[in-house]
Design an enzyme around this catalytic site. Sequence first.
Site, PDB file in Angstrom:
ATOM      1  N   LEU A  49       0.866  -1.170   0.000  1.00 22.69           N
ATOM      2  CA  LEU A  49       0.000   0.000   0.000  1.00 22.69           C
ATOM      3  C   LEU A  49       0.907   1.225   0.000  1.00 22.69           C
ATOM      4  CD1 LEU A  49      -3.068   0.499   0.062  1.00 22.69           C
ATOM      5  CD2 LEU A  49      -2.922   0.700   2.541  1.00 22.69           C
ATOM      6  N   ASP A  50       0.708   2.134  -0.960  1.00 19.41           N
ATOM      7  CA  ASP A  50       1.555   3.314  -1.087  1.00 19.41           C
ATOM      8  C   ASP A  50       1.614   4.102   0.225  1.00 19.41           C
ATOM      9  OD1 ASP A  50       1.945   2.719  -3.737  1.00 19.41           O
ATOM     10  OD2 ASP A  50       0.453   4.131  -4.482  1.00 19.41           O
TER      11      ASP A  50
END
Length: 328
Positions: A49-50
């Site tokens: 997840l960024d």
Amino acid sequence: MARRGKKPKGRPISGWVIFDKPKGMGSTEAVSKIKWLYFAQKAGHAGTLDPLASGMLPIALGDATKTVPFVMDGRKTYRFTVSWGAETTTDDTEGPVTNASDRRPARADIEALLPNYTGEISQVPPAFSAIKIEGERAYDLARAGETVEIAARTVTVHRLWISDMPDSAATTFEAECGKGTYVRAIARDLGRDLGCFGHITELRRVRVGSFDEDDMVTLDELMDAAEEGLEELAPEAVEAGARARITDFTALDEMVLDAATALGELYEVALTDDQTGRVLSGNPVLLRGRDAPAFCDEAYATGQGRLVAIGSIDQGSFHPKRVFGGRG
């Protein structure tokens, strides 16, 4: 004399922590934090997840890491806001603007395009992504100033809809999609098709595979639980500079889901105590009951509510392939 293998450092805890990752924290950093809190022997996550994104980051502890591929292959749901009028190098707020427009789309124009972004679609991932190009991460090459060319790939978007559009400047969407889909690319391509450009300003993952929002725990909740288990230090120990450490993991362990919760889409085989012993030794067991399938490519077995093994069913017998011996 043969050297003895090193004893694994940490607790042999097994299960899933469904972490509500805050914005600004990287996925690797999150895994390290959870592993440290639980003093776990090993840990891993199911899908990066960024750092600029928030929301669900499923983190597997111990033997539950064997179930990571099943979660990675599961559907994911994202809630994201697209700001219209500008496209950036990163397709979010982190990069500089590369294209701009004074045009703003009407809701009807956006909805008319959404069918083009559902089903199996061709998508070019963002240049700033974790995809490897000749052994290097695309985002590392892009940050170094190199031109990144990534081939289009086929991904699956099961559903895409508008959840909120208070004005023409921005639109909030929800997308239910398969493995490898980049919603940043959806925002970029929609903006181009609408002739106004666009980039993501908010991104939150709310579902991964069998896990939903109700399963998530925040960093504050985990830290509060950890504080409950801290040892009490004598005043003289504090004066000497000693640091408290977690000695009671009860509150933290209550937030761990059994490894089997990751396998909700597979057929479950409930074992007796005798069958559990046989499966843990790697032996097949005959299934009884008229509802038991004769054949099944992938199934999992539980004993007293705990995951025992992942395997297959052939001619009415469960054959273990991966056995779970950790503690949940």
